[in-house]
Enzyme design. Structure first.
Site, mmCIF file in Angstrom:
data_model
loop_
_atom_site.group_PDB
_atom_site.id
_atom_site.type_symbol
_atom_site.label_atom_id
_atom_site.label_comp_id
_atom_site.label_asym_id
_atom_site.label_seq_id
_atom_site.Cartn_x
_atom_site.Cartn_y
_atom_site.Cartn_z
ATOM 1 C CD1 TRP A 155 -0.205 -1.166 3.117
ATOM 2 C CD2 TRP A 155 0.164 0.788 2.834
ATOM 3 N NE1 TRP A 155 0.073 -1.280 4.361
ATOM 4 C CE2 TRP A 155 1.210 0.336 4.665
ATOM 5 C CE3 TRP A 155 0.780 2.126 3.407
ATOM 6 C CZ2 TRP A 155 1.294 0.615 5.569
ATOM 7 C CZ3 TRP A 155 1.680 2.687 3.774
ATOM 8 C CH2 TRP A 155 2.112 1.838 5.492
ATOM 9 C CG ASN A 156 4.383 0.858 0.866
ATOM 10 O OD1 ASN A 156 4.678 0.003 0.010
ATOM 11 N ND2 ASN A 156 6.386 0.785 1.430
ATOM 12 N NE ARG A 164 10.336 -1.991 -7.072
ATOM 13 C CZ ARG A 164 10.584 -1.166 -6.247
ATOM 14 N NH1 ARG A 164 11.934 -0.628 -6.324
ATOM 15 N NH2 ARG A 164 9.896 -2.057 -4.937
ATOM 16 C CE LYS A 179 -2.513 -9.698 -1.756
ATOM 17 N NZ LYS A 179 -2.989 -8.798 -1.346
ATOM 18 C CB ALA A 181 -2.041 -3.464 -0.599
ATOM 19 N N GLY A 233 6.711 -6.335 0.391
ATOM 20 C CA GLY A 233 5.564 -6.676 1.737
ATOM 21 C C GLY A 233 6.469 -7.373 2.780
ATOM 22 C CD GLU A 255 11.011 -3.879 -1.705
ATOM 23 O OE1 GLU A 255 11.315 -4.328 -0.216
ATOM 24 O OE2 GLU A 255 9.867 -3.657 -1.716
ATOM 25 C CG LEU A 256 11.036 -9.953 2.042
ATOM 26 C CD1 LEU A 256 11.467 -11.233 2.459
ATOM 27 C CD2 LEU A 256 9.307 -10.507 1.555
ATOM 28 N NE ARG A 283 11.028 7.777 -2.416
ATOM 29 C CZ ARG A 283 10.731 6.835 -2.925
ATOM 30 N NH1 ARG A 283 11.821 5.914 -2.123
ATOM 31 N NH2 ARG A 283 10.845 6.536 -3.914
ATOM 32 C CB CYS A 289 11.533 -1.289 2.763
ATOM 33 S SG CYS A 289 11.489 -0.907 1.241
ATOM 34 C CD GLU A 386 10.576 -3.080 7.200
ATOM 35 O OE1 GLU A 386 10.760 -1.913 6.784
ATOM 36 O OE2 GLU A 386 9.125 -3.108 7.343
ATOM 37 C CB SER A 446 14.233 4.234 -5.091
ATOM 38 O OG SER A 446 14.068 3.538 -3.651
#
Length: 482
Positions: A155-156, A164, A179, A181, A233, A255-256, A283, A289, A386, A446
């Site tokens: 969702w972020n 991506r 699928k 969020a 996630g 990508e955790l 940001r 993450c 986190e 990024s």
């Protein structure tokens, strides 16, 4: 005149058609700035997941045969449409996710660039031909799409995480079930409509928002027809998905989570370091993450750095992302805000000093003020998780070996930030840090042209850059007698 929320489709997108969930179920989409319901969207169940999977499987063979240039041009057309609708997509994103409009516009540009980048990579998928060492056989090496993919986005960054994953899948010739969020389905549904408008064939992309992801996702991963999972996630969910992929050996990229160290040496340019800290921490309200989590500052400059950071953080304007002049929007939901507040309270109980923020405001919405803590006990809970919020926890260090050990003392290894004017030190520390990415004198790593990903429990594989398409391609080798 209708609004972006009114215009976006709110049904499932399967085999090129917009459809209600088989059960007729819907789920609410809330505005985190007010807690009010923006709209309802179709809520997919297991039967809808099966239909989406079947559509992707049925479309795979023909889509794989599509000319690379045709795939490239679809992505380029979608890029152009996204750019032309920047303000509309930004408002949609801010409404469902909360980030300020200026930041949402930045994400739209970032998201669109993945389509432009992979439109160029689609026509550069190469193989090889040569004679094998024994001289008796020739080798023909070709690249083929891995097959139907399941893409799961967070969702972020609801638009950018979609592009991506979708961009390289389209470029490689893979079909998809996506699928999104449950908090942010609108950006993804708008993206599906854009790709349909850009000429993407029916069944190549299928979008199934759901409030029950386990019942929808697990049968696909264990069923044998999905050949690739791409997930962004939490590490906890990633471990579960990886287990489910084992039954049918599904190719996986994950990508955790992250627990990024931000290291400021005594010789650092503090203007640059504070600017970098504002980017790396604030940001997306810290809900990233890649967000700097643990600030390690040399004792010789720690007080000045913390004071300057607190001044900058404390001056930020908090409010609804749609209002002019707002720097910091709400967190995604009440649970997210409660987590941040609990982590700050724990640190303060252990002796941390609050230089800015630290108090949960009254009133509606999921707001939390930018917060700077000093004197943080290394045993505080926020050092081992986190934060996913606008909280900077500052610790001190005295020497290089000490800070590298502390920075590496985590199960995660996504990104680190290093600030120093000593080039040798920068390279040396960058090499020693157990992470997939390092920002040297910058708070932003990024970029669609760079490989994004981590080591240890921050995930598997890379997204973006020239290697991003590799995750969606297989090698096939043909031996030919000489």
């Amino acid at each position: 005149m209708s609004t972006p929320i009114e215009r976006v489709p709110k049904r499932l997108f399967i085999a090129g058609q917009w459809a209600d969930a088989a059960s007729g179920a819907t789920m609410p989409v809330e505005d985190p700035a007010t807690g009010q319901i923006l709209c309802h969207v179709a809520d997919a169940g297991p039967e809808d997941g099966r239909r989406a999977e079947e559509a992707a499987v049925a479309a795979q063979e023909e889509w794989a045969r599509t000319a690379p240039r045709a795939r490239s041009e679809i992505l380029r057309r979608a890029y152009d449409i996204i750019i032309s609708r920047t303000d509309e997509l930004a408002l949609l994103m801010t409404s469902e996710m909360g980030k300020p409009l200026a930041e949402a516009r930045g994400e739209v540009a970032y998201a669109a660039e993945f389509f432009r980048w992979f439109s160029e990579e689609a026509v550069r998928i190469e193989g090889a031909y040569g004679t094998l060492p024994d001289g008796r056989n020739r080798m023909l090496l070709m690249r083929r799409p891995v097959g139907p993919c399941l893409l799961i986005t967070p969702w972020n960054f609801p638009l950018a995480m979609g592009t991506r994953k979708i961009g390289p899948a389209i470029a490689a010739g893979c079909t998809m079930v996506l699928k999104p969020a449950p908090q942010t389905p609108l950006s993804t549904l708008a993206l599906a409509a854009i790709l349909q408008e850009a000429g993407l064939p029916d069944g190549v992309l299928n979008v199934v928002p759901t409030s029950g992801p386990g019942a929808l996702v697990e049968p696909m991963l264990r069923g044998g027809r999905i050949r690739k999972l791409s997930f962004t996630g939490s590490t906890q969910v990633g471990r579960t998905l990886l287990t489910q992929c084992a039954d049918t050996v599904v190719r996986t990229s994950l990508e955790l989570g992250g627990n990024a160290p931000f290291i400021v040496f005594g010789d650092a340019d503090l203007d640059v370091a504070v600017d970098g800290a504002m980017v790396a921490k604030m940001r997306n309200m810290g809900e990233a993450c890649t967000a700097a989590n643990r600030f390690f500052v040399h004792t010789s400059v720690a007080d000045e750095f913390a004071a300057r950071l607190a001044e900058r953080m404390g001056s930020l304007v908090v409010g609804p992302g749609t209002e002019p002049g707002v720097d910091v929007g709400p967190l995604i939901d009440q649970a997210g805000r409660a987590k941040v507040a609990d982590l700050v309270a724990d640190a303060v109980e252990r002796g941390a000093k609050v230089l800015a923020g630290g108090e949960t405001p009254d009133g509606p919405g999921c707001f939390y003020p930018p917060t700077v803590l000093t004197g943080v006990d290394p045993g505080s809970r926020l050092m081992g998780t986190e934060i996913f919020g606008p909280v900077a926890a500052v610790l001190t260090f005295d020497d290089e070996d000490e800070v590298v050990r502390a920075a590496n003392d985590t199960e995660w290894g996504l990104v680190a930030y290093v600030f120093t004017r000593d080039l040798s030190r920068a390279l040396r520390v960058g090499e020693r840090l157990e992470v997939g990415m390092v920002g040297l004198n910058t708070g932003l790593v990024s970029n669609p042209a760079a490989p994004f990903g981590g080591v240890k429990q921050s995930g598997l594989g890379r997204e973006g850059g020239r290697v991003g398409i590799e995750e969606f391609l297989e090698y096939k080798y043909l031996a030919i007698p000489a």
